[in-house]
Design a protein around this motif. Sequence first.
Motif, PDB file in Angstrom:
ATOM      1  N   PHE A   1     -36.104 -18.507 -16.870  1.00 53.66           N
ATOM      2  CA  PHE A   1     -34.899 -19.315 -16.664  1.00 53.66           C
ATOM      3  C   PHE A   1     -34.942 -19.941 -15.278  1.00 53.66           C
ATOM      4  O   PHE A   1     -35.366 -19.331 -14.306  1.00 53.66           O
ATOM      5  N   ASP A   2     -34.466 -21.139 -15.223  1.00 56.62           N
ATOM      6  CA  ASP A   2     -34.348 -21.827 -13.945  1.00 56.62           C
ATOM      7  C   ASP A   2     -32.899 -21.668 -13.485  1.00 56.62           C
ATOM      8  O   ASP A   2     -32.021 -22.430 -13.884  1.00 56.62           O
ATOM      9  N   PHE A   3     -32.652 -20.666 -12.649  1.00 56.59           N
ATOM     10  CA  PHE A   3     -31.287 -20.369 -12.243  1.00 56.59           C
ATOM     11  C   PHE A   3     -30.714 -21.413 -11.284  1.00 56.59           C
ATOM     12  O   PHE A   3     -29.516 -21.576 -11.198  1.00 56.59           O
ATOM     13  N   PHE A   4     -31.580 -22.124 -10.573  1.00 56.59           N
ATOM     14  CA  PHE A   4     -31.081 -23.070  -9.581  1.00 56.59           C
ATOM     15  C   PHE A   4     -31.210 -24.510 -10.043  1.00 56.59           C
ATOM     16  O   PHE A   4     -30.972 -25.434  -9.284  1.00 56.59           O
ATOM     17  N   GLY A   5     -31.556 -24.734 -11.299  1.00 50.03           N
ATOM     18  CA  GLY A   5     -31.705 -26.099 -11.827  1.00 50.03           C
ATOM     19  C   GLY A   5     -30.384 -26.622 -12.358  1.00 50.03           C
ATOM     20  O   GLY A   5     -29.297 -26.138 -12.033  1.00 50.03           O
ATOM     21  N   GLU A   6     -30.490 -27.643 -13.223  1.00 52.04           N
ATOM     22  CA  GLU A   6     -29.289 -28.275 -13.785  1.00 52.04           C
ATOM     23  C   GLU A   6     -28.471 -27.305 -14.624  1.00 52.04           C
ATOM     24  O   GLU A   6     -27.251 -27.279 -14.545  1.00 52.04           O
ATOM     25  N   ASP A   7     -29.150 -26.569 -15.450  1.00 49.19           N
ATOM     26  CA  ASP A   7     -28.447 -25.664 -16.357  1.00 49.19           C
ATOM     27  C   ASP A   7     -28.521 -24.208 -15.885  1.00 49.19           C
ATOM     28  O   ASP A   7     -28.553 -23.284 -16.693  1.00 49.19           O
ATOM     29  N   GLY A   8     -28.526 -23.994 -14.583  1.00 50.12           N
ATOM     30  CA  GLY A   8     -28.690 -22.656 -14.037  1.00 50.12           C
ATOM     31  C   GLY A   8     -27.588 -21.696 -14.438  1.00 50.12           C
ATOM     32  O   GLY A   8     -27.844 -20.578 -14.857  1.00 50.12           O
ATOM     33  N   PHE A   9     -26.341 -22.144 -14.342  1.00 55.08           N
ATOM     34  CA  PHE A   9     -25.233 -21.255 -14.667  1.00 55.08           C
ATOM     35  C   PHE A   9     -25.208 -20.924 -16.155  1.00 55.08           C
ATOM     36  O   PHE A   9     -24.971 -19.793 -16.541  1.00 55.08           O
ATOM     37  N   GLN A  10     -25.468 -21.925 -16.993  1.00 54.44           N
ATOM     38  CA  GLN A  10     -25.489 -21.671 -18.439  1.00 54.44           C
ATOM     39  C   GLN A  10     -26.628 -20.717 -18.790  1.00 54.44           C
ATOM     40  O   GLN A  10     -26.470 -19.833 -19.636  1.00 54.44           O
ATOM     41  N   ASN A  11     -27.788 -20.896 -18.160  1.00 52.48           N
ATOM     42  CA  ASN A  11     -28.901 -19.982 -18.413  1.00 52.48           C
ATOM     43  C   ASN A  11     -28.574 -18.562 -17.935  1.00 52.48           C
ATOM     44  O   ASN A  11     -28.956 -17.589 -18.575  1.00 52.48           O
TER      45      ASN A  11
ATOM     46  N   PHE B   1     -26.001 -12.554 -20.563  1.00 52.56           N
ATOM     47  CA  PHE B   1     -24.948 -11.604 -20.918  1.00 52.56           C
ATOM     48  C   PHE B   1     -24.408 -11.791 -22.322  1.00 52.56           C
ATOM     49  O   PHE B   1     -23.471 -11.139 -22.723  1.00 52.56           O
ATOM     50  N   SER B   2     -24.979 -12.704 -23.083  1.00 48.79           N
ATOM     51  CA  SER B   2     -24.552 -12.897 -24.475  1.00 48.79           C
ATOM     52  C   SER B   2     -25.562 -12.243 -25.401  1.00 48.79           C
ATOM     53  O   SER B   2     -26.757 -12.198 -25.117  1.00 48.79           O
TER      54      SER B   2
END
Length: 142
Positions: free
Chosen positions: A125-135, A140-141
């Motif tokens: 996962f790219d935590f600091f990219g565009e979709d970081g928060f969604q990733n 947790f899902s």
Amino acid sequence: MDNHSYNFPSDCTPLTNCKSARKPAGSTVVNMGSTGKNAPRDYLIWSLCNTLYVNFCCLGFMALIYSIKARDQKTQGNLQLAQECSDKAKWYNILAAGWNLLIPLLVIVLLVLLLVHLGSSQGSFDFFGEDGFQNFMKLFSW
């Protein structure tokens, strides 16, 4: 300070062994037995341990306060108020010990679940990219 001010016989001074001039000492009886009621416990050691360890929401500190109050009331002879403070100290200690055990267990369980989930996920996962928060929330899902 001479020996004449203490009214000792001339042949008997304080550091000599002069038994003839002294009167035999009377006896004093001190009752140390129980009065029928057991003194309430103060839980002071348990309160100190709860205060020094995690001390979530100051429950350990509250237990320590009531433990000290219970000990003070017990030494003053007020056993009814000492019992009330002892009961409060006991319950604050139970709550503090419960929280002190629950919080580290929850942290350990969450870390294990996070590691298991990360190990079973596909790709990185790219935590600091565009979709970081969604990733990040996908971790947790289920």
